[in-house]
Design a protein around this motif. Structure first.
Motif, PDB file in Angstrom:
ATOM      1  N   GLN A  79       2.905  -1.404 -11.574  1.00 46.19           N
ATOM      2  CA  GLN A  79       3.981  -2.412 -11.537  1.00 46.19           C
ATOM      3  C   GLN A  79       5.021  -2.079 -10.471  1.00 46.19           C
ATOM      4  OE1 GLN A  79       5.142  -2.190 -15.648  1.00 46.19           O
ATOM      5  NE2 GLN A  79       3.717  -3.810 -16.277  1.00 46.19           N
ATOM      6  N   ALA A  80       5.168  -0.794 -10.132  1.00 51.36           N
ATOM      7  CA  ALA A  80       6.127  -0.407  -9.093  1.00 51.36           C
ATOM      8  C   ALA A  80       5.729  -0.929  -7.717  1.00 51.36           C
ATOM      9  CB  ALA A  80       6.265   1.110  -9.051  1.00 51.36           C
ATOM     10  N   ILE A  81       4.439  -1.223  -7.528  1.00 54.62           N
ATOM     11  CA  ILE A  81       3.993  -1.780  -6.245  1.00 54.62           C
ATOM     12  C   ILE A  81       4.654  -3.127  -5.995  1.00 54.62           C
ATOM     13  CG2 ILE A  81       1.994  -2.462  -4.866  1.00 54.62           C
ATOM     14  CD1 ILE A  81       0.264  -0.754  -6.768  1.00 54.62           C
ATOM     15  N   ASP A  82       4.896  -3.862  -7.057  1.00 49.95           N
ATOM     16  CA  ASP A  82       5.453  -5.207  -6.945  1.00 49.95           C
ATOM     17  C   ASP A  82       6.977  -5.240  -6.984  1.00 49.95           C
ATOM     18  OD1 ASP A  82       3.184  -6.653  -6.639  1.00 49.95           O
ATOM     19  OD2 ASP A  82       3.138  -7.519  -8.641  1.00 49.95           O
ATOM     20  N   ASP A  83       7.631  -4.128  -7.264  1.00 50.93           N
ATOM     21  CA  ASP A  83       9.072  -4.129  -7.526  1.00 50.93           C
ATOM     22  C   ASP A  83       9.886  -4.786  -6.437  1.00 50.93           C
ATOM     23  OD1 ASP A  83       9.600  -1.080  -9.465  1.00 50.93           O
ATOM     24  OD2 ASP A  83       8.996  -3.105 -10.035  1.00 50.93           O
ATOM     25  N   ALA A  84       9.503  -4.564  -5.183  1.00 47.98           N
ATOM     26  CA  ALA A  84      10.316  -5.078  -4.065  1.00 47.98           C
ATOM     27  C   ALA A  84       9.735  -6.371  -3.495  1.00 47.98           C
ATOM     28  CB  ALA A  84      10.422  -4.024  -2.971  1.00 47.98           C
ATOM     29  N   GLU A 135      -8.298  10.457 -13.317  1.00 51.63           N
ATOM     30  CA  GLU A 135      -7.690   9.851 -14.509  1.00 51.63           C
ATOM     31  C   GLU A 135      -7.376   8.369 -14.389  1.00 51.63           C
ATOM     32  OE1 GLU A 135      -8.319  13.534 -15.265  1.00 51.63           O
ATOM     33  OE2 GLU A 135      -6.916  13.185 -13.587  1.00 51.63           O
ATOM     34  N   GLY A 136      -7.271   7.828 -13.160  1.00 46.91           N
ATOM     35  CA  GLY A 136      -6.876   6.427 -13.074  1.00 46.91           C
ATOM     36  C   GLY A 136      -7.152   5.788 -11.735  1.00 46.91           C
ATOM     37  N   VAL A 137      -7.155   4.463 -11.763  1.00 47.38           N
ATOM     38  CA  VAL A 137      -7.319   3.616 -10.577  1.00 47.38           C
ATOM     39  C   VAL A 137      -6.338   2.466 -10.733  1.00 47.38           C
ATOM     40  CG1 VAL A 137      -8.855   1.975  -9.444  1.00 47.38           C
ATOM     41  CG2 VAL A 137      -9.736   4.192 -10.150  1.00 47.38           C
ATOM     42  N   ILE A 138      -5.561   2.179  -9.684  1.00 45.19           N
ATOM     43  CA  ILE A 138      -4.594   1.092  -9.783  1.00 45.19           C
ATOM     44  C   ILE A 138      -4.591   0.227  -8.524  1.00 45.19           C
ATOM     45  CG2 ILE A 138      -3.083   2.463 -11.297  1.00 45.19           C
ATOM     46  CD1 ILE A 138      -1.122   2.699  -8.889  1.00 45.19           C
ATOM     47  N   THR A 139      -4.283  -1.039  -8.709  1.00 39.79           N
ATOM     48  CA  THR A 139      -3.985  -1.955  -7.606  1.00 39.79           C
ATOM     49  C   THR A 139      -3.200  -3.128  -8.170  1.00 39.79           C
ATOM     50  OG1 THR A 139      -4.884  -3.183  -5.729  1.00 39.79           O
ATOM     51  CG2 THR A 139      -6.080  -3.364  -7.795  1.00 39.79           C
ATOM     52  N   ASN A 140      -2.443  -3.801  -7.307  1.00 40.25           N
ATOM     53  CA  ASN A 140      -1.733  -5.014  -7.728  1.00 40.25           C
ATOM     54  C   ASN A 140      -2.389  -6.279  -7.196  1.00 40.25           C
ATOM     55  OD1 ASN A 140      -0.949  -4.554  -5.020  1.00 40.25           O
ATOM     56  ND2 ASN A 140       0.916  -5.772  -5.301  1.00 40.25           N
ATOM     57  N   VAL A 141      -3.469  -6.159  -6.434  1.00 38.26           N
ATOM     58  CA  VAL A 141      -4.103  -7.337  -5.850  1.00 38.26           C
ATOM     59  C   VAL A 141      -5.142  -7.898  -6.808  1.00 38.26           C
ATOM     60  CG1 VAL A 141      -3.758  -6.406  -3.530  1.00 38.26           C
ATOM     61  CG2 VAL A 141      -5.955  -6.090  -4.664  1.00 38.26           C
ATOM     62  N   GLN A 142      -5.517  -9.159  -6.599  1.00 36.50           N
ATOM     63  CA  GLN A 142      -6.613  -9.734  -7.368  1.00 36.50           C
ATOM     64  C   GLN A 142      -7.925  -9.267  -6.725  1.00 36.50           C
ATOM     65  OE1 GLN A 142      -6.385 -13.913  -8.217  1.00 36.50           O
ATOM     66  NE2 GLN A 142      -8.495 -14.016  -8.972  1.00 36.50           N
ATOM     67  N   THR A 143      -8.704  -8.566  -7.468  1.00 40.85           N
ATOM     68  CA  THR A 143      -9.908  -7.962  -6.923  1.00 40.85           C
ATOM     69  C   THR A 143     -11.077  -8.945  -6.935  1.00 40.85           C
ATOM     70  OG1 THR A 143     -10.591  -7.101  -9.071  1.00 40.85           O
ATOM     71  CG2 THR A 143      -9.164  -5.697  -7.721  1.00 40.85           C
ATOM     72  N   LYS A 144     -12.120  -8.622  -6.178  1.00 39.80           N
ATOM     73  CA  LYS A 144     -13.343  -9.406  -6.188  1.00 39.80           C
ATOM     74  C   LYS A 144     -14.233  -8.928  -7.333  1.00 39.80           C
ATOM     75  CE  LYS A 144     -12.314 -11.615  -2.363  1.00 39.80           C
ATOM     76  NZ  LYS A 144     -11.957 -13.058  -2.391  1.00 39.80           N
ATOM     77  N   PRO A 145     -14.958  -9.827  -7.977  1.00 44.43           N
ATOM     78  CA  PRO A 145     -15.770  -9.402  -9.130  1.00 44.43           C
ATOM     79  C   PRO A 145     -16.811  -8.360  -8.782  1.00 44.43           C
ATOM     80  CG  PRO A 145     -16.287 -11.676  -8.486  1.00 44.43           C
ATOM     81  CD  PRO A 145     -15.048 -11.281  -7.745  1.00 44.43           C
ATOM     82  N   TRP A 146     -17.400  -8.446  -7.588  1.00 40.71           N
ATOM     83  CA  TRP A 146     -18.433  -7.477  -7.211  1.00 40.71           C
ATOM     84  C   TRP A 146     -17.859  -6.104  -6.920  1.00 40.71           C
ATOM     85  CZ3 TRP A 146     -18.053 -12.350  -4.869  1.00 40.71           C
ATOM     86  CH2 TRP A 146     -17.226 -12.420  -3.732  1.00 40.71           C
ATOM     87  N   TYR A 194       0.849  -1.198   0.000  1.00 42.12           N
ATOM     88  CA  TYR A 194       0.000   0.000   0.000  1.00 42.12           C
ATOM     89  C   TYR A 194       0.883   1.247   0.000  1.00 42.12           C
ATOM     90  CZ  TYR A 194      -3.659   3.242   1.668  1.00 42.12           C
ATOM     91  OH  TYR A 194      -4.540   4.286   1.822  1.00 42.12           O
ATOM     92  N   ALA A 195       1.925   1.239   0.821  1.00 43.32           N
ATOM     93  CA  ALA A 195       2.839   2.381   0.877  1.00 43.32           C
ATOM     94  C   ALA A 195       3.509   2.607  -0.475  1.00 43.32           C
ATOM     95  CB  ALA A 195       3.892   2.161   1.965  1.00 43.32           C
TER      96      ALA A 195
END
Length: 268
Positions: free
Chosen positions: A262-267, A204-215, A171-172
């Motif tokens: 993609q930067a969320i996953d870098d580390a 302009e945008g929404v981002i996340t690296n987690v697998q979201t729920k369909p609802w 999240y950070a």
């Protein structure tokens, strides 16, 4: 599906979302009791359950044989890959709802063969109804489109969904990736509300690296696509409800959004 069928499903999604959202609105700011589910911030109320029942009742009056997927009650928890199905979140943003904030939504989408064909995100506390059929997206009946902002330093971006306590480092990193690339970070507390705002050109945008729920996502993604925006997974491939990550943009800034996600996953 013929145009008449798609139009009918869009109309039903709107009726169901508005009916359920109006039930939730009756409980809003009335001191409804709050329960917790999987974690301290994963909350549910009788308003969620009552709104879910109302949405399901409206859908089943017209489409009694079609399955319903949803967060609450006995609804299915995964999206069928064949045939039609309805995806429901009676209150997306329950934490905002119980805090008496206004950014929460009742979301209803219809999928056929796993792909969305109609959607409605109703924000009852704001009196805003976002709908999408097979051709366009609308807010309160007027056609909407994503923003034309092409300068990242003028863009507002939302880190969406919720990282559990043991993943707050991600999240950070999401917040850092946004504030170091874009003009501003917003967090409305409802993924569906945020996606509707992208569709309307408010952000302009929404981002996340987690697998979201369909609802949490299908209705809003359909809104964005019909409004001219782009939705992919973390690899930049067309987003599907079982993908890991969600990167949504106005289209012209998608590469920058994808880089930030993609930067969320870098580390990791």
């Amino acid at each position: 599906m013929d145009e008449h069928g798609a139009a009918g499903r869009a109309a039903l999604a709107r009726r169901a979302a508005v009916a359920g959202g109006d039930v939730a609105k009756e409980f809003f700011r009335t001191g409804v009791a709050v329960e917790t589910k999987a974690g301290k911030t994963d909350v549910v109320t009788e308003a969620d359950r009552a709104a879910q029942r109302e949405v399901e009742e409206v859908i089943r009056e017209e489409r009694p044989e079609e399955p319903i997927v949803g967060e609450e009650g006995d609804a299915l928890k995964s999206v069928p890959e064949t045939g039609p199905a309805w995806i429901v979140d009676p209150i997306d943003g329950t934490d905002s709802y119980v805090r008496e904030l206004t950014t929460w939504a009742t979301a209803v989408a219809c999928v056929v063969q796993g792909e969305p064909v109609a959607a409605c995100n109703y924000l009852p506390a704001m009196d805003d109804v976002y709908t999408a059929d097979s051709g366009a997206a609308y807010r309160n009946g007027s056609e909407i489109s994503v923003s034309s902002v092409s300068d990242p330093e003028r863009a507002a971006v939302v880190p969406t969904v919720w990282w559990p306590r043991e993943r707050r480092d991600e999240y950070a990193r999401a917040c850092e990736a946004i504030v170091s690339r874009f003009a501003d970070l917003r967090r409305p507390g409802s993924a569906q509300a945020a996606l509707a705002m992208v569709a309307a050109g408010s952000i302009e945008g929404v981002i996340t690296n987690v697998q979201t729920k369909p609802w949490d996502t299908i209705a809003g993604v359909h809104l964005v696509r019909r409004a001219g925006g782009t939705a992919t997974d973390l690899r930049g491939e067309r987003w599907h409800h079982d993908a890991r990550g969600l990167v949504v943009s106005n289209g012209v800034l998608h590469e920058e959004m994808l880089e930030a996600a993609q930067a969320i996953d870098d580390a990791v």
